[in-house]
Design an enzyme around this catalytic site. Structure first.
Site, short mmCIF file in Angstrom:
data_model
loop_
_atom_site.label_atom_id
_atom_site.label_comp_id
_atom_site.label_asym_id
_atom_site.label_seq_id
_atom_site.Cartn_x
_atom_site.Cartn_y
_atom_site.Cartn_z
N GLY A 38 55.54 0.18 105.89
CA GLY A 38 55.45 1.49 105.23
C GLY A 38 54.37 1.55 104.17
O GLY A 38 53.53 0.64 104.08
N ILE A 91 54.19 1.61 100.55
CA ILE A 91 54.13 0.56 99.52
C ILE A 91 54.21 -0.81 100.19
O ILE A 91 53.53 -1.76 99.79
CB ILE A 91 55.27 0.75 98.48
N VAL A 111 68.03 -3.17 108.52
CA VAL A 111 68.53 -3.83 107.29
C VAL A 111 69.87 -3.27 106.83
O VAL A 111 70.53 -3.87 105.99
CB VAL A 111 67.49 -3.77 106.14
N ASN A 118 62.17 -4.06 100.12
CA ASN A 118 61.33 -2.88 99.95
C ASN A 118 61.77 -1.71 100.84
O ASN A 118 61.46 -0.57 100.54
CB ASN A 118 59.88 -3.29 100.27
N ASP A 131 66.90 13.79 100.90
CA ASP A 131 67.13 14.60 99.71
C ASP A 131 67.92 15.86 100.02
O ASP A 131 67.80 16.44 101.11
CB ASP A 131 65.78 15.02 99.09
N GLY A 161 68.36 16.72 93.37
CA GLY A 161 68.27 16.60 94.83
C GLY A 161 68.37 15.17 95.34
O GLY A 161 68.18 14.94 96.54
N TYR A 201 70.00 8.86 96.58
CA TYR A 201 68.88 7.93 96.37
C TYR A 201 68.94 7.32 94.96
O TYR A 201 68.77 6.10 94.79
CB TYR A 201 67.58 8.72 96.57
N GLY A 211 57.05 4.83 90.04
CA GLY A 211 57.16 6.28 89.92
C GLY A 211 56.73 6.90 91.24
O GLY A 211 56.93 6.31 92.31
N TYR A 212 56.13 8.07 91.18
CA TYR A 212 55.69 8.76 92.40
C TYR A 212 54.37 8.16 92.87
O TYR A 212 53.36 8.24 92.19
CB TYR A 212 55.59 10.26 92.15
N1 CAA Z 1 65.61 21.48 88.28
C1 CAA Z 1 66.42 22.55 88.20
N2 CAA Z 1 66.62 23.42 89.20
C2 CAA Z 1 65.97 23.19 90.35
C3 CAA Z 1 65.11 22.09 90.50
C4 CAA Z 1 64.93 21.22 89.41
N3 CAA Z 1 64.14 20.14 89.48
N4 CAA Z 1 64.63 22.11 91.77
C5 CAA Z 1 65.18 23.20 92.39
N5 CAA Z 1 65.97 23.85 91.53
C6 CAA Z 1 66.74 25.05 91.77
C7 CAA Z 1 65.94 26.13 92.47
O1 CAA Z 1 65.20 26.86 91.54
C8 CAA Z 1 67.04 26.94 93.14
O2 CAA Z 1 67.67 27.72 92.16
P1 CAA Z 1 68.40 29.13 92.54
O3 CAA Z 1 69.47 28.78 93.54
O4 CAA Z 1 68.92 29.60 91.24
O5 CAA Z 1 67.31 29.97 93.12
C9 CAA Z 1 68.01 25.87 93.55
O6 CAA Z 1 67.80 24.75 92.71
C10 CAA Z 1 67.77 25.44 94.99
O7 CAA Z 1 68.86 24.72 95.41
P2 CAA Z 1 69.05 24.36 96.95
O8 CAA Z 1 70.34 23.63 97.08
O9 CAA Z 1 68.88 25.61 97.79
O10 CAA Z 1 67.87 23.36 97.17
P3 CAA Z 1 66.71 23.40 98.23
O11 CAA Z 1 67.28 23.42 99.59
O12 CAA Z 1 65.72 24.42 97.83
O13 CAA Z 1 65.98 21.97 98.04
C11 CAA Z 1 65.46 19.87 97.09
C12 CAA Z 1 66.17 21.20 96.90
C13 CAA Z 1 65.68 19.28 98.48
C14 CAA Z 1 66.06 18.91 96.09
C15 CAA Z 1 63.97 20.05 96.85
O14 CAA Z 1 63.79 20.68 95.62
C16 CAA Z 1 63.20 18.75 96.81
O15 CAA Z 1 62.84 18.20 97.85
N6 CAA Z 1 62.97 18.21 95.61
C17 CAA Z 1 62.23 16.95 95.45
C18 CAA Z 1 63.18 15.83 95.21
C19 CAA Z 1 62.38 14.61 94.91
O16 CAA Z 1 61.73 14.48 93.88
N7 CAA Z 1 62.42 13.64 95.80
C20 CAA Z 1 61.65 12.44 95.62
C21 CAA Z 1 61.16 11.97 96.96
S1 CAA Z 1 60.00 10.66 96.80
C22 CAA Z 1 60.89 9.36 96.31
O17 CAA Z 1 62.08 9.37 96.28
C23 CAA Z 1 60.13 8.12 95.94
C24 CAA Z 1 60.46 7.70 94.59
O18 CAA Z 1 61.14 6.71 94.43
C25 CAA Z 1 59.93 8.44 93.45
#
Ligand code: CAA
Length: 248
Positions: free
Chosen positions: A16, A18, A64, A90, A96, A151, A155, A186-187
């Site tokens: 993958g 990383i 795994v 890893n 999410d 979300g 994780y 981080g990201y």
């Molecule tokens: N803080 C507060 N409110 C938030 C928010 C946040 N960060 N993000 C979304 N919302 C709110 C929206 O505004 C919306 O509000 P309303 O209902 O009042 O309109 C509501 O939450 C949406 O909720 P849903 O349940 O409908 O969510 P969704 O289907 O739109 O998707 C999600 C939500 C899947 C979490 C999407 O926002 C997302 O993918 N977020 C990114 C999550 C993330 O950072 N993942 C990291 C992946 S990479 C990784 O994991 C590697 C690593 O180690 C760093």
């Protein structure tokens, strides 16, 4: 002599984003590198692409999240390479979703692949490391295990759990020359982060003081350091590399 000459390193999910950078860095430091994979065709393509660029990686299939699969994989690795000196846990996935929408499948898949895997794989190799009096276990956790993430209840729970595992096992192996540490990236610019919706990702990047995503090589460099003899006094640590997004 290179720092990791004569060592065998096993990197789970090494094909993958990383993982690839970790494999390259450990190989450049002199280690023989074995990577586990889950998708045969993709892994074979990855292996030949890197061989063409001068890195001969060994690949071996392993789910795994399955203890039995890890037993079988470890038997093969021990038979072919005599054991593992450096283990990098890893492999990881995201599924999410806000908690109100999260299904048991999303929860279980992430806990099994990201956390139970650490038990499943480490259990196969740590006794031989302590018997030998030298070993390194390096767990790739996440910033989101430290700070939580909207979300990511599944994780973040798994990634925080990895560090609890790290601190506990580190205490059990400290007198036997085996260090156990976690890294919390981080990201980082990988497919996993690119799968986050673009608008959400833009907001995340805006919140990183360095104003950019990390590079896989910036995580791999830390892995190579923790694997080296220079890091012999570091154990049970969780080292962050997140561009200043979360400080503690
Ligand atoms: N803080 C507060 N409110 C938030 C928010 C946040 N960060 N993000 C979304 N919302 C709110 C929206 O505004 C919306 O509000 P309303 O209902 O009042 O309109 C509501 O939450 C949406 O909720 P849903 O349940 O409908 O969510 P969704 O289907 O739109 O998707 C999600 C939500 C899947 C979490 C999407 O926002 C997302 O993918 N977020 C990114 C999550 C993330 O950072 N993942 C990291 C992946 S990479 C990784 O994991 C590697 C690593 O180690 C760093």
């Amino acid at each position: 002599m290179k720092a990791l000459e004569g060592k065998v390193a096993l990197v789970t999910g090494g094909t993958g984003g990383i993982g690839t950078a970790i494999c390259i860095k450990l190989a450049d430091a002199g280690a023989k590198v074995v990577s586990t994979y889950n998708h045969e065709e993709q892994a074979r393509e990855w292996q030949s692409r890197h061989a063409a660029m001068g890195h001969e990686f060994v690949i071996t299939r392993c789910d795994v999240s399955s203890y039995d699969d890890c037993v079988a994989m470890a038997d093969r690795v021990k038979a072919d390479h005599g054991g593992v000196d450096i283990l990098v846990n890893n492999a990881g996935i995201t599924k999410d979703g806000t908690f109100r929408k999260m299904t048991p499948d999303q929860w279980n898949a992430v806990i099994d692949v990201n956390l139970s895997s650490v038990f499943n794989v480490t259990r196969q190799f740590v006794d031989a490391m302590t018997d030998k009096g030298w070993g390194r276990v390096i767990n790739i956790s996440s910033i989101n295990g430290q700070k939580g993430q909207f979300g990511q209840t599944n994780y973040a729970a798994a990634k925080a759990g990895m560090h609890g595992f790290t601190m506990s096992l580190a205490q059990e192996t400290a007198r036997k020359g085996v260090t156990v540490n976690s890294i919390s990236p981080g990201y980082i610019a990988t497919e996993m982060v690119m799968a986050v919706p673009e608008d959400v990702r833009a907001k995340i990047i805006a919140g990183i003081p360095m104003g950019r995503l990390g590079k896989p090589e910036e995580i791999a460099a830390l892995v190579a350091f923790l694997a080296s003899d220079d890091a012999a006094f570091i154990t049970g640590a969780n080292i962050a590399a997140n561009g200043g997004q979360h400080m503690m």
